[in-house]
Scaffold this motif. Structure first.
Motif, short mmCIF file in Angstrom:
data_model
loop_
_atom_site.label_atom_id
_atom_site.label_comp_id
_atom_site.label_asym_id
_atom_site.label_seq_id
_atom_site.Cartn_x
_atom_site.Cartn_y
_atom_site.Cartn_z
N UNK A 186 -13.11 -5.52 -61.36
CA UNK A 186 -14.34 -6.32 -61.34
C UNK A 186 -13.97 -7.79 -61.42
N UNK A 187 -14.93 -8.63 -61.10
CA UNK A 187 -14.64 -10.07 -61.10
C UNK A 187 -15.76 -10.83 -61.82
N UNK A 188 -15.35 -11.82 -62.60
CA UNK A 188 -16.29 -12.74 -63.25
C UNK A 188 -15.84 -14.13 -62.85
N UNK A 189 -16.80 -14.98 -62.59
CA UNK A 189 -16.38 -16.33 -62.22
C UNK A 189 -17.46 -17.35 -62.55
N UNK A 190 -17.00 -18.50 -62.90
CA UNK A 190 -17.89 -19.63 -63.18
C UNK A 190 -17.47 -20.71 -62.19
N UNK A 191 -18.35 -21.11 -61.34
CA UNK A 191 -17.97 -22.07 -60.30
C UNK A 191 -17.50 -23.38 -60.94
N UNK A 192 -16.32 -23.81 -60.56
CA UNK A 192 -15.76 -25.04 -61.11
C UNK A 192 -15.00 -24.83 -62.40
N UNK A 193 -15.12 -23.63 -63.00
CA UNK A 193 -14.50 -23.38 -64.31
C UNK A 193 -13.28 -22.46 -64.19
N UNK A 194 -13.44 -21.40 -63.44
CA UNK A 194 -12.33 -20.45 -63.34
C UNK A 194 -12.84 -19.05 -62.98
N UNK A 231 -10.93 -23.18 -59.13
CA UNK A 231 -12.21 -23.72 -58.62
C UNK A 231 -13.38 -22.76 -58.81
N UNK A 232 -13.10 -21.50 -59.10
CA UNK A 232 -14.17 -20.53 -59.32
C UNK A 232 -14.83 -20.10 -58.02
N UNK A 233 -15.70 -19.11 -58.14
CA UNK A 233 -16.38 -18.59 -56.95
C UNK A 233 -17.88 -18.75 -57.17
N UNK A 234 -18.62 -19.33 -56.23
CA UNK A 234 -20.08 -19.47 -56.40
C UNK A 234 -20.71 -18.08 -56.61
N UNK A 235 -21.71 -18.02 -57.50
CA UNK A 235 -22.25 -16.70 -57.86
C UNK A 235 -22.83 -15.96 -56.65
N UNK A 236 -23.34 -16.69 -55.65
CA UNK A 236 -23.92 -15.98 -54.50
C UNK A 236 -22.84 -15.33 -53.63
#
Ligand SMILES: Nc1ncnc2c1ncn2[C@@H]1O[C@H](COP(=O)(O)OP(=O)(O)O)[C@@H](O)[C@H]1O
Ligand SMILES: [Mg+2]
Length: 463
Positions: free
Chosen positions: A437-445, A390-395
């Motif tokens: 470190x973490x990278x995330x796209x909300x809804x993508x992964x 589900x990804x993590x919202x950037x905020x």
């Protein structure tokens, strides 16, 4: 004794000693040159009387010389070679008699100083020999009463005393002023640290200068700010923990109450017991994670690093986890693009990987793929764990490693975590001197990346 008084006293004593020594030296020199001056002028005067006598040795001249000296504060006594007084400018008193009795021994033509003691004797004196070539030989004694010299020295002493008192007063005022300037920031710092030790962290330390004392003020202020931040953080943490504990305990208590009723069926009771068991597991897990963090904070947590082939290390973990993923309809993939060695604590590092895989599984919907990718970049070995969840919202991204942080604040009973997992992961990674470190796209992964230094030691871990 106060620091300022101690410092001031030291300063005062040092300057006092320096001043006394230099004053004493100066005084001695002034007196010495004064007496010398007097003696030399006596000798010069004696020599000039000698010259006159050698030009004309008559009773008139003798009388004239004596007459001249009665007008001055010096005295003259003229004797023959045997020491009998021929002429004198004043009556022979015991002081003069004392000098006349000193034996004159082959004096040089310009005479010499016969009495220089100005302290204990009545006169200082020089003697010059004369010889007019016609049988008139003798000595010209020049004398000066020490009363004059002593009076002058008394006056000198008086001036010196005034100078010393003035210097001391000035010194005292300067020292007091300097100490005020020097110790006032120290006093305010002392008060600030006292407040800190009493638990009051709301202190403000004024920074008045740019020197070491100013630096110290800044450090104390920084410490106060840090302490107050820590206190706030600790209170918030405790509040969150008690909140976290309350939820499962409420369930446990509620279901235990219902389970006690005689009216429910055996099937229902087993169902409630299961819920109680699950919730106790949750509490147990929370306490376990908290204890883990507490150990890290207390530095009771030891890392035993050893050189390990990364592929050999990851493969058994992948095998173990894959079954869990498959059982839940997910896929797990391991790609290791080389043979590298890293220095890690295998037990601790397994905890990291399992934690990240657990998240990937928990926060992904069914039939998604999670990948463990190992590769080398800029002399570093990277382990990337990416999911299609589900990804993590950037905020929220900057806070995912914070303790008790969860994106979904209203913890669903299904994906129940406490938000401590990533905090523990980060601490263990940093204890290895590595980074995460973490990278995330909300809804993508989401993709978590760990960066490790490559090790060139011999392998000690075999799969
Ligand atoms: N792979 C992921 N995908 C999406 N969200 C994640 C992922 N990993 C962590 N998170 C988010 O970060 C939060 C903190 O993770 P973590 O510290 O492991 O706590 P927990 O898993 O106990 O909730 C999670 O609650 C979740 O919201
Ligand atoms: Mg987790």
């Amino acid at each position: 004794m106060k620091f300022s008084i101690k410092l001031g006293l030291w300063f005062f004593i040092c300057i006092l000693v320096i001043e006394s020594v230099s004053m004493l030296f100066l005084h001695k020199n002034v007196v010495h040159s004064l007496v010398n001056e007097e003696l030399h002028s006596l000798q010069a005067r004696g020599n000039s009387h000698r010259d006159v006598l050698e030009m004309s040795y008559t009773s008139e001249t003798l009388h004239h010389i004596a007459m001249m000296e009665t007008q001055t504060d010096t005295e003259v006594v003229i004797t023959n070679l045997k020491g009998s007084v021929v002429e004198a400018s004043r009556k022979i008193d015991p002081g003069i008699q004392y000098i006349l009795e000193i034996e004159v021994d082959a004096p040089p033509r310009n005479g010499y100083i016969i009495q220089a003691d100005w302290k204990d004797q009545q006169y200082i004196s020089t003697v010059s020999p004369f010889d007019d070539g016609a049988g008139n030989q003798g000595y010209v004694y020049m004398l000066k009463s020490n009363d004059h010299i002593q009076a002058f020295i008394a006056k000198l002493n008086h001036h010196f005393l005034i100078a010393i008192v003035l210097i001391l007063v000035f010194l005292l005022v300067t020292i007091i002023f300097l100490l005020k300037v020097l110790t006032s920031p120290l006093v305010s710092m002392k008060e600030a640290t006292k407040k800190l030790s009493n638990g009051d962290f709301s202190v403000t330390v004024p920074v008045m200068s740019n020197d070491e004392i100013g630096e110290l003020s800044k450090s104390i202020q920084l410490l106060a700010n840090d302490l107050s931040y820590l206190k706030k953080e600790r209170n918030e943490f405790l509040a969150s923990i008690s909140h976290e504990l309350r939820t499962p305990l409420t369930y446990i208590k509620g279901y235990a109450d219902i389970g006690k009723r005689k009216t429910i069926t055996e099937e229902e009771r087993i169902n409630y017991m299961n819920i109680i068991h699950e919730e106790s597991e949750n509490v147990h897990q929370l306490l376990h994670e908290l204890f883990e963090l507490a150990k890290i904070d207390e530095n009771m947590f030891t890392i035993q690093k050893m050189p390990i082939n990364i592929k050999d290390f990851l493969f058994p973990i992948y095998e173990k986890a894959r079954h869990v993923f498959l059982a839940q309809g997910h896929q797990l993939e391991l790609v290791c693009r080389g043979e590298w060695r890293v220095e890690i604590d295998p037990r601790r590092f397994e905890q990291i990987i399992l934690n990240l895989l657990d998240n990937a599984l928990k926060y992904s919907s069914e039939k998604s793929l999670t990948k463990i990718d190992v590769y080398k970049e800029n002399q570093e070995i990277l382990i990337a764990i990416s999911d299609q969840g589900q990804g993590i919202p950037s905020e929220d991204l900057p806070y995912v490693f914070n303790r008790l942080f969860r994106v979904d604040k209203s913890r669903s009973r299904l994906t129940g975590g406490f938000g401590l997992g990533l905090a523990i992961v980060k601490e263990i990674v940093e204890a290895h001197s590595a980074r995460i470190s973490v990278d995330s796209e909300f809804g993508e992964g989401t993709c978590f990346t760990i960066r490790l230094k490559e090790s060139f030691h011999e392998d000690s871990f075999t799969h």
